[in-house]
Design a protein around this motif. Sequence first.
Motif, PDB file in Angstrom:
ATOM      1  N   ILE A  19     -23.778 -57.769  27.072  1.00 27.39           N
ATOM      2  CA  ILE A  19     -24.371 -58.636  26.049  1.00 27.39           C
ATOM      3  C   ILE A  19     -23.745 -60.015  26.101  1.00 27.39           C
ATOM      4  O   ILE A  19     -24.418 -61.040  26.010  1.00 27.39           O
ATOM      5  CB  ILE A  19     -24.177 -58.012  24.653  1.00 27.39           C
ATOM      6  CG1 ILE A  19     -25.018 -56.744  24.544  1.00 27.39           C
ATOM      7  CG2 ILE A  19     -24.585 -58.979  23.550  1.00 27.39           C
ATOM      8  CD1 ILE A  19     -24.593 -55.832  23.419  1.00 27.39           C
TER       9      ILE A  19
ATOM     10  N   TRP B 148     -29.302 -67.123  27.096  1.00 29.08           N
ATOM     11  CA  TRP B 148     -30.605 -67.328  26.451  1.00 29.08           C
ATOM     12  C   TRP B 148     -31.217 -68.651  26.919  1.00 29.08           C
ATOM     13  O   TRP B 148     -30.516 -69.639  27.104  1.00 29.08           O
ATOM     14  CB  TRP B 148     -30.428 -67.364  24.933  1.00 29.08           C
ATOM     15  CG  TRP B 148     -29.992 -66.044  24.397  1.00 29.08           C
ATOM     16  CD1 TRP B 148     -28.729 -65.597  24.273  1.00 29.08           C
ATOM     17  CD2 TRP B 148     -30.826 -64.986  23.950  1.00 29.08           C
ATOM     18  NE1 TRP B 148     -28.698 -64.337  23.775  1.00 29.08           N
ATOM     19  CE2 TRP B 148     -29.972 -63.931  23.554  1.00 29.08           C
ATOM     20  CE3 TRP B 148     -32.207 -64.823  23.823  1.00 29.08           C
ATOM     21  CZ2 TRP B 148     -30.460 -62.739  23.049  1.00 29.08           C
ATOM     22  CZ3 TRP B 148     -32.675 -63.639  23.314  1.00 29.08           C
ATOM     23  CH2 TRP B 148     -31.819 -62.620  22.948  1.00 29.08           C
TER      24      TRP B 148
ATOM     25  N   ARG C 132     -30.282 -58.463  20.584  1.00 30.74           N
ATOM     26  CA  ARG C 132     -29.956 -58.529  22.013  1.00 30.74           C
ATOM     27  C   ARG C 132     -29.301 -57.224  22.468  1.00 30.74           C
ATOM     28  O   ARG C 132     -29.535 -56.736  23.574  1.00 30.74           O
ATOM     29  CB  ARG C 132     -29.020 -59.704  22.294  1.00 30.74           C
ATOM     30  CG  ARG C 132     -29.721 -61.043  22.289  1.00 30.74           C
ATOM     31  CD  ARG C 132     -28.827 -62.124  22.850  1.00 30.74           C
ATOM     32  NE  ARG C 132     -27.662 -62.352  22.015  1.00 30.74           N
ATOM     33  CZ  ARG C 132     -26.632 -63.107  22.369  1.00 30.74           C
ATOM     34  NH1 ARG C 132     -26.612 -63.666  23.544  1.00 30.74           N
ATOM     35  NH2 ARG C 132     -25.617 -63.291  21.538  1.00 30.74           N
TER      36      ARG C 132
ATOM     37  N   GLU D 232     -31.965 -54.662  22.874  1.00 29.36           N
ATOM     38  CA  GLU D 232     -32.740 -54.908  24.093  1.00 29.36           C
ATOM     39  C   GLU D 232     -32.016 -54.349  25.312  1.00 29.36           C
ATOM     40  O   GLU D 232     -32.629 -53.755  26.203  1.00 29.36           O
ATOM     41  CB  GLU D 232     -32.965 -56.408  24.276  1.00 29.36           C
ATOM     42  CG  GLU D 232     -33.799 -56.731  25.515  1.00 29.36           C
ATOM     43  CD  GLU D 232     -33.971 -58.222  25.721  1.00 29.36           C
ATOM     44  OE1 GLU D 232     -34.919 -58.603  26.428  1.00 29.36           O
ATOM     45  OE2 GLU D 232     -33.151 -58.989  25.182  1.00 29.36           O
TER      46      GLU D 232
ATOM     47  N   ARG E 122     -38.569 -63.346  21.638  1.00 29.93           N
ATOM     48  CA  ARG E 122     -37.216 -63.856  21.825  1.00 29.93           C
ATOM     49  C   ARG E 122     -37.182 -65.367  22.025  1.00 29.93           C
ATOM     50  O   ARG E 122     -36.209 -66.031  21.695  1.00 29.93           O
ATOM     51  CB  ARG E 122     -36.580 -63.164  23.040  1.00 29.93           C
ATOM     52  CG  ARG E 122     -35.084 -63.382  23.177  1.00 29.93           C
ATOM     53  CD  ARG E 122     -34.561 -62.700  24.418  1.00 29.93           C
ATOM     54  NE  ARG E 122     -35.170 -63.266  25.603  1.00 29.93           N
ATOM     55  CZ  ARG E 122     -35.094 -62.738  26.828  1.00 29.93           C
ATOM     56  NH1 ARG E 122     -34.460 -61.600  26.984  1.00 29.93           N
ATOM     57  NH2 ARG E 122     -35.657 -63.315  27.849  1.00 29.93           N
TER      58      ARG E 122
END
Length: 499
Positions: free
Chosen positions: A11, A16, A98, A101, A119
């Motif tokens: 993570i 992003w 996140r 996911e 997202r």
Amino acid sequence: MMFCRCCFVLILLFTWSSAHNDFFTSIGQMTKLLFMEKDLVSSLKDYIRAEEHKLEQIKKWADRLDVLLPDATQDPEGFLGHPVNAFKLMRRLNTEWRELESLVHRKNKSFISNLTNQRKKFPNKNDQTGAAKALMRLQDTYQLDTNIISTGELPGSSSVASLTVDDCFDVGKVAYLEADYYHAELWLVQALKQLDQGETPGLVDAVTVLYYLSSSVNKQGEVERALNFTKRLLELDPTHQRASGNLKLLENLVEKRKYKQLCRGEGILMTPRRQSSLFCRYYDNNRHPRYVIGPVRQEDEWDHPRIVRYHNIVSDKEMEKVKELAKPRLHRSQVAGRKTIPDRISQSAFLRAYEDPVLDKIDQRIEDITGLDITTAEDLQVANYGIGGQYKPHFDFEVNGELDAFKELGSGNRIATWLLYMSDVPAGGATVFTNIGAAVRPIKGTAVFWYNLYSSGKGDNRTRHAACPVLVGSKWVSAKWIHERGQEFRRRCGLQETD
């Protein structure tokens, strides 16, 4: 929620691509995020129904949101008007979704497709950081206790929204990374408090909280508190390497601080009740022939461990003779093993008893008064400290039974220390015992004496001591270290480890 550490690392590595929209700066902008999150919960619940037996923890998390969001979306502005709700929304969308996911990646294409599309509109790390800073801004402006914010019971609010341990830790870590150690401490203490009260840990455990908390208080100069937090951490995880290294550094910092305080005459731990038990008396060492008629004056300097001072133990003439013999041989002082270290700033010389009758008399006097055999003692060490001269905290005995430094003497460990002051010092230069909070000032012609070992032969850690820097004047001392070989049956019976 609890995920594996491996997933958490992935993570952190995830990047992003979304633009920074500063969602946290406007509640109007944030309302659409609630409806977006509602759609995501619906998609997530489809996936849970497919693999419910494998993803029970995710289901609980989704159920929690399923309860929260309908009420929130009925009055989004009112809901987000509570800063705790606003912060938790930023954190969920930036962090927790996140993590989800990552867990369901490649297992449910429809859910992943939905989440991937949504997202692009998510708040990012800067939004989450901004929301955390907003909580701290409100905390300062309205002087709110951290617990009040965490429980969500804010003045003027009819709704209640609470922060979890993970939430509190995240706020504290934001402050920590901003070098705002004051707020970092407040929020990390709150996280630890909630753990202590029995809240179920999420991603963050007590070890992680304690690590950052110790660092935060240390950076604010509260070394002793930092040391206590580090000790508590190591009780939970004795294998924590970074904490183990920090422990040694913090212990050294605490000792240095105590050392300097004692040198200034501060932090001396002698209570009036203990002081009342200390006396000055005439002492003849059980009617020793040399002192029956003329006993010496013995004064208690400390009780546990016992440190005594003998007054007028040598004459001015004798002390001048010792200085005269030592001056031509003075060189930079060394420690056991013949090493010169910056912690010891003085010059010294060793004198043997046969070199002069005065030295032989001093040796005989030490033996008569202490009752110890000095045939296995070291030669008299004479030391001179100039301006700023010092010897930082140390033990006279060899630690942990490692007798390599005294091996060549063949006489065992140092059972006792005799320290003779051969000058008055106008300012500074005290002998301080850092582990017990004692300070002994130099008085010309007096000697202080203490045992370094318990009756078992184990070293007494309470005898760790130091020579404070000389502020004004020249400090002359001579030391006689008496070794245990031949003293096995002369140790004081009362000197037990429980003393």
